[in-house]
Write an enzyme that holds these catalytic residues in place. Structure first.
Site, PDB file in Angstrom:
ATOM      1  N   GLU A  58       0.842  -1.204   0.000  1.00  0.00           N
ATOM      2  CA  GLU A  58       0.000   0.000   0.000  1.00  0.00           C
ATOM      3  C   GLU A  58       0.871   1.245   0.000  1.00  0.00           C
ATOM      4  OE1 GLU A  58      -2.473  -0.148   3.480  1.00  0.00           O
ATOM      5  OE2 GLU A  58      -3.096  -2.201   3.036  1.00  0.00           O
ATOM      6  N   LYS A  90       2.074   4.698   1.642  1.00  0.00           N
ATOM      7  CA  LYS A  90       2.138   5.221   3.014  1.00  0.00           C
ATOM      8  C   LYS A  90       1.755   6.698   2.950  1.00  0.00           C
ATOM      9  CE  LYS A  90       5.150   5.264   7.071  1.00  0.00           C
ATOM     10  NZ  LYS A  90       4.587   6.489   7.567  1.00  0.00           N
ATOM     11  N   ASP A 110       0.943  10.434   3.943  1.00  0.00           N
ATOM     12  CA  ASP A 110       1.655  11.296   4.884  1.00  0.00           C
ATOM     13  C   ASP A 110       0.688  12.287   5.510  1.00  0.00           C
ATOM     14  OD1 ASP A 110       3.706  12.236   6.318  1.00  0.00           O
ATOM     15  OD2 ASP A 110       4.704  13.289   4.679  1.00  0.00           O
ATOM     16  N   TYR A 170      -7.177   2.307   6.057  1.00  0.00           N
ATOM     17  CA  TYR A 170      -6.270   1.223   5.680  1.00  0.00           C
ATOM     18  C   TYR A 170      -6.132   0.088   6.698  1.00  0.00           C
ATOM     19  CZ  TYR A 170      -3.260   4.444   8.273  1.00  0.00           C
ATOM     20  OH  TYR A 170      -2.757   5.298   9.203  1.00  0.00           O
ATOM     21  N   LYS A 177      10.419   3.736   3.834  1.00  0.00           N
ATOM     22  CA  LYS A 177      10.263   5.192   3.677  1.00  0.00           C
ATOM     23  C   LYS A 177      11.199   5.718   2.597  1.00  0.00           C
ATOM     24  CE  LYS A 177       9.616   7.696   7.337  1.00  0.00           C
ATOM     25  NZ  LYS A 177       9.003   8.413   8.441  1.00  0.00           N
ATOM     26  N   CYS A 205      22.718  46.830   7.297  1.00  0.00           N
ATOM     27  CA  CYS A 205      21.454  46.601   6.586  1.00  0.00           C
ATOM     28  C   CYS A 205      21.639  46.893   5.088  1.00  0.00           C
ATOM     29  CB  CYS A 205      20.364  47.498   7.160  1.00  0.00           C
ATOM     30  SG  CYS A 205      18.819  47.375   6.246  1.00  0.00           S
ATOM     31  N   CYS A 260      19.306  50.138   4.269  1.00  0.00           N
ATOM     32  CA  CYS A 260      19.488  51.491   4.793  1.00  0.00           C
ATOM     33  C   CYS A 260      20.864  51.721   5.405  1.00  0.00           C
ATOM     34  CB  CYS A 260      18.389  51.809   5.818  1.00  0.00           C
ATOM     35  SG  CYS A 260      18.592  50.913   7.358  1.00  0.00           S
ATOM     36  N   CYS A 268      17.794  44.842  11.680  1.00  0.00           N
ATOM     37  CA  CYS A 268      18.071  46.256  11.504  1.00  0.00           C
ATOM     38  C   CYS A 268      17.132  47.019  12.428  1.00  0.00           C
ATOM     39  CB  CYS A 268      17.814  46.628  10.035  1.00  0.00           C
ATOM     40  SG  CYS A 268      17.691  48.400   9.773  1.00  0.00           S
ATOM     41  N   CYS A 318      13.916  52.569   7.638  1.00  0.00           N
ATOM     42  CA  CYS A 318      14.434  51.560   6.707  1.00  0.00           C
ATOM     43  C   CYS A 318      13.318  51.186   5.728  1.00  0.00           C
ATOM     44  CB  CYS A 318      14.913  50.363   7.533  1.00  0.00           C
ATOM     45  SG  CYS A 318      15.460  48.981   6.526  1.00  0.00           S
TER      46      CYS A 318
HETATM   47  S1  IVH Z   1      -0.979   0.408   8.829  1.00  0.00           S
HETATM   48  C1  IVH Z   1      -0.947  -1.828  12.779  1.00  0.00           C
HETATM   49  N1  IVH Z   1      -1.075   1.472   6.432  1.00  0.00           N
HETATM   50  O1  IVH Z   1       2.155   5.252   8.987  1.00  0.00           O
HETATM   51  C2  IVH Z   1      -0.795  -1.163  11.473  1.00  0.00           C
HETATM   52  N2  IVH Z   1      -0.227   2.808   8.202  1.00  0.00           N
HETATM   53  O2  IVH Z   1       4.201   4.037  11.402  1.00  0.00           O
HETATM   54  C3  IVH Z   1      -1.287   0.220  11.458  1.00  0.00           C
HETATM   55  N3  IVH Z   1       0.347   5.092   7.536  1.00  0.00           N
HETATM   56  O3  IVH Z   1       0.914   5.369  12.220  1.00  0.00           O
HETATM   57  C4  IVH Z   1      -0.757   1.091  10.397  1.00  0.00           C
HETATM   58  N4  IVH Z   1      -0.209   4.896   5.416  1.00  0.00           N
HETATM   59  O4  IVH Z   1      -0.213   6.800  10.500  1.00  0.00           O
HETATM   60  C5  IVH Z   1      -0.729   1.662   7.726  1.00  0.00           C
HETATM   61  N5  IVH Z   1      -1.278   2.293   4.266  1.00  0.00           N
HETATM   62  C6  IVH Z   1      -0.946   2.477   5.540  1.00  0.00           C
HETATM   63  C7  IVH Z   1      -0.439   3.704   6.015  1.00  0.00           C
HETATM   64  C8  IVH Z   1      -0.077   3.830   7.358  1.00  0.00           C
HETATM   65  C9  IVH Z   1       0.250   5.708   6.341  1.00  0.00           C
HETATM   66  C10 IVH Z   1       0.881   5.733   8.739  1.00  0.00           C
HETATM   67  C11 IVH Z   1       0.099   5.514   9.997  1.00  0.00           C
HETATM   68  C12 IVH Z   1       1.018   4.826  10.957  1.00  0.00           C
HETATM   69  C13 IVH Z   1       2.358   5.077  10.339  1.00  0.00           C
HETATM   70  C14 IVH Z   1       3.248   3.877  10.477  1.00  0.00           C
END
Ligand code: IVH
Length: 704
Positions: free
Chosen positions: A132, A134, A136, A243, A330, A424, A427, A442, A448
């Site tokens: 999946e 991740k 942000d 998720y 990451k 500055c 001035c 300044c 200024c």
């Molecule tokens: S699963 C027990 N799936 O990333 C599993 N987390 O450190 C629970 N996050 O705190 C998390 N996308 O805030 C999961 N597709 C995804 C995610 C996801 C973002 C975040 C979430 C979690 C942190 C993982």
């Protein structure tokens, strides 16, 4: 390394990591990139394994970062840095299933280790993975009972979080009611985030309103969730992907099918979750999204790999902090080398001088980078930048790229170090450094040009005097023609002086723009100036540009002191009696009014008819609540607590923090604290709900 040094290093890392955790989760103002944070955390974790005797009980390797404000943290929070009205008053709720985070890595080798570990623990069974994105943003846990959203809670410290249900209800993609064949009672987790488009618009507005822009969409999302007014949260256009499901009677025995089912009940799940089987396929997915991440309309900071089968998940189990059946990969902050062309020193409205690097344009993380902030003199010195150096530029999720290092091997041996200017650039005044601050400034506040212009530009902004017909370029013309030197001069402008003025303005991007004052333009400007005379006191106060007096503080000051005379006369101690005002703000206000030149401007503005006192009708509307002492508790639907506090005052009542025998009644919302509830019962104090209260003070609900 000798023991003492190791112990000290562990102590330092523990302290620093805790500080960075707070910066990230609490203040939404990270100082370092995720990658730098993770490197420090890993160093600490490695040292703790080798030297367990030095591990501190509150080590961040043992806990997840927390977004909960504790009372100690509130005290130290730099409140004046917050432009948003954030709240620390959410009800805390224990999670039904702890909210663990995932172990994460930046290296493919560790993904291979993960795969190997999983295979080994599963023995003869082959794993099926779900890959999946991740997302942000910030994690959220939603509880649904009988198909209705009951509660939304932030991750908090993993055990308990803040109840932000009313804020989450404003997110359109979070269903309030489910359809189809949903389980009776379950939790679903996901990520609240701000789409990039909404983020760009929000920041543009914030810049126009002279509020600090958010560094990245994640901070914006998280900051928005902490606001106390759901109507403000709604405007932030947040979104949410779900998720993870937790509950006793899920329809399927695996994550993937349940996610699909959740979609059929009305949840937004991601289109990009896929099943994968081999290590090569995992690497392919990582590579695909590392390249394509900027084509998405929202930010991702990596990918997540989960073992699909619940039975296998159970076999694999958990470590102290995270499941063994999942891992996050990451993405590294993208970094690229480019040539430093020159350094500009810009003078802001408050006189602070900011160094900005001009770079040979490079393409980085989806945009072309030409400039990067160098923040202050300390940073220039720490990086030891020389003229024409090749520097590394990085975007760690932030909008403004940073210079994070220098490629010394490419340095010309004759190159001179870049030094911070001593005078500055606008001035010529010698720069000074305020005690305890990193920046030089300044002090020639009234002479200024960029400071003088900056102050007028601040004054006319929409959230303040709203003279938008006078944009930045126009102020520059008026300033150059010597027609205005300060905000008060605006009120003496006449039609004949303005009509026909013209100038071609060069923008930093090389494009030029002709600005001319035609009949309609001049009329709009003069009307805007005239209309500004009815702007309420709190906004006039904000417009004056007193250091650290932003929108919220100005409101609190106006409400507390009621008129400018009282404010001018207030001592530092008296100033601190007002909400939100601490030492730093009190000193800044005293300094402002101690200067004759400021007093003169205020006096002139007053003579021109600007409002310098709070409207009487806003202080007391009636005396319906006169003689009543009212305690507010719980969460409300129609107005927030501050608004109810204000109403109590407006109707002549008194607001108290705790219940006593003198309490007339408790204005009770949802989730009223159990201690207060008990106390009210014990003293037989009546509980009045929101609707009853609004009716009591004269059918206000008609306006809701
Ligand atoms: S699963 C027990 N799936 O990333 C599993 N987390 O450190 C629970 N996050 O705190 C998390 N996308 O805030 C999961 N597709 C995804 C995610 C996801 C973002 C975040 C979430 C979690 C942190 C993982």
């Amino acid at each position: 390394m000798e023991d003492r040094k190791i112990k000290e290093r562990i102590q330092w890392l523990t302290r620093e990591l805790k500080r960075h955790n707070d910066n990230y989760y609490l203040y939404n103002q990270p100082e370092i990139s995720d990658e730098q944070f993770d490197m420090l955390l890993r160093e600490l974790s490695d040292l703790e394994i080798l030297y367990p005797q030095f591990t501190l009980p509150d080590s961040p390797t043992q806990h997840v970062g927390s977004d909960l404000f504790t009372s100690a943290k509130i005290e130290f929070a730099p409140r004046e840095q917050f432009d948003d009205v954030i709240t620390t008053k959410f009800q805390q709720v224990r999670h039904r299933y702890p909210m663990t985070s995932l172990s994460n890595t930046y290296s493919e080798a560790e993904i291979a280790d993960f795969h190997q570990r999983v295979c080994k623990l599963l023995g003869s069974e082959t794993p099926e993975y779900v890959c999946e994105l991740k997302f942000d943003g910030l994690a959220i846990s939603l509880t649904y009972q009988e198909g209705k959203l009951l509660r939304a809670v932030t991750r908090g410290d993993g055990e308990k979080g803040d109840d932000v249900t009313n804020n989450v209800k404003t997110i359109q993609s979070v269903p309030l009611k489910l359809h189809g064949n949903y389980p009776e009672d379950f939790d679903i987790r996901g990520e609240i985030f701000m789409p990039r488009k909404a983020f760009d618009q929000l920041n543009q507005e914030r810049i126009e309103n002279e509020e600090t822009p958010f560094a990245n969409p994640r901070n914006a999302a998280s900051g928005s969730m902490k606001m106390q007014d759901p109507t403000e949260v709604r405007k932030r256009r947040l979104d949410c992907f779900l998720y993870f499901l937790a509950g006793d009677d899920m329809p399927y025995d695996n994550h993937y099918d349940n996610l699909k089912a959740a979609r059929s009940w009305g949840f937004q799940t991601s289109d990009y979750a896929v099943k994968r089987y081999t290590l090569e396929q995992l690497f392919e997915y990582i590579k695909l999204w590392e390249e394509k991440r900027y084509t998405l309309p929202f930010d991702i900071d990596g990918i997540v790999i989960k073992v699909n089968s619940y039975r296998q998940q159970e076999l694999l189990g958990f470590t102290a902090k995270s499941p063994r059946w999942a891992i996050a990969f990451k993405f590294k902050a993208e970094r690229i080398a480019t040539e430093l062309l020159s350094v500009d020193f810009q003078v802001g409205r408050t006189g602070v001088v900011t160094p900005v690097a001009n770079l040979k344009p490079v393409f980085l993380a989806g945009t072309t980078v030409k400039r990067a902030s160098l923040h202050n003199a300390d940073i220039i010195q720490a990086l030891d930048i020389h003229e024409r150096d090749w520097v590394f530029v990085e975007k760690g999720g932030e909008i403004i790229p940073k210079i994070t290092g220098v490629e010394i091997s490419r340095r010309n041996p004759d190159a001179k170090p870049v030094s911070f200017i001593t005078h500055c650039p606008a001035c010529g005044t010698e720069l000074v450094r305020a005690e305890g601050e990193a920046g030089f400034y300044c002090s020639n506040e009234f002479g200024c040009p960029p400071q003088m212009k900056g102050k007028i530009e601040h004054f006319i902004v929409r959230k303040m005097m709203n003279i938008e017909s006078l944009g930045e370029g126009k102020i520059e013309i008026l300033f150059d023609k010597n027609l205005v030197r300060n905000a008060a001069d605006l009120y003496e402008l006449r039609y004949e002086q303005l009509f026909g003025l013209e100038k071609v303005i060069e923008n930093p991007d090389g494009k030029s723009k002709r600005i001319s004052f035609r009949e309609k333009t001049v009329e709009n400007i003069l009307n805007g100036i005239e209309n500004s005379k009815s702007v309420p006191f709190e906004r006039v106060l904000f417009a004056l540009g007193i250091r650290y007096v932003g929108e919220t503080v100005a409101k609190k000051l106006a409400r507390h002191f009621k008129n400018i005379n009282a404010l001018i006369a207030a001592s530092e101690e008296e100033l601190k009696q007002a909400d939100e005002v601490g030492d730093k703000i009190a000193v800044a206000i005293r300094n402002y009014f101690a200067d004759e030149r400021n007093l003169d401007i205020v006096q002139r503005l007053r003579n021109y008819g600007l409002r310098f006192e709070i409207e009487e009708s806003a202080t007391t509307r009636s005396d319906k609540l006169s003689g009543k002492t009212i305690v507010i508790s719980g969460v409300f639907q129609h107005y927030n607590r501050d608004q109810y506090k204000a109403m109590i005052e407006q109707y002549g009542g008194k607001n108290a923090g705790s219940i006593s025998k003198n309490t007339s009644f408790v204005l009770a919302g949802e989730n009223m604290g159990p201690a207060k509830h008990e106390k009210a019962q014990e003293l037989e104090i009546p509980l009045i709900n929101e609707r009853e209260f609004l009716e009591m003070i004269d059918g206000i609900e008609a306006q809701v």
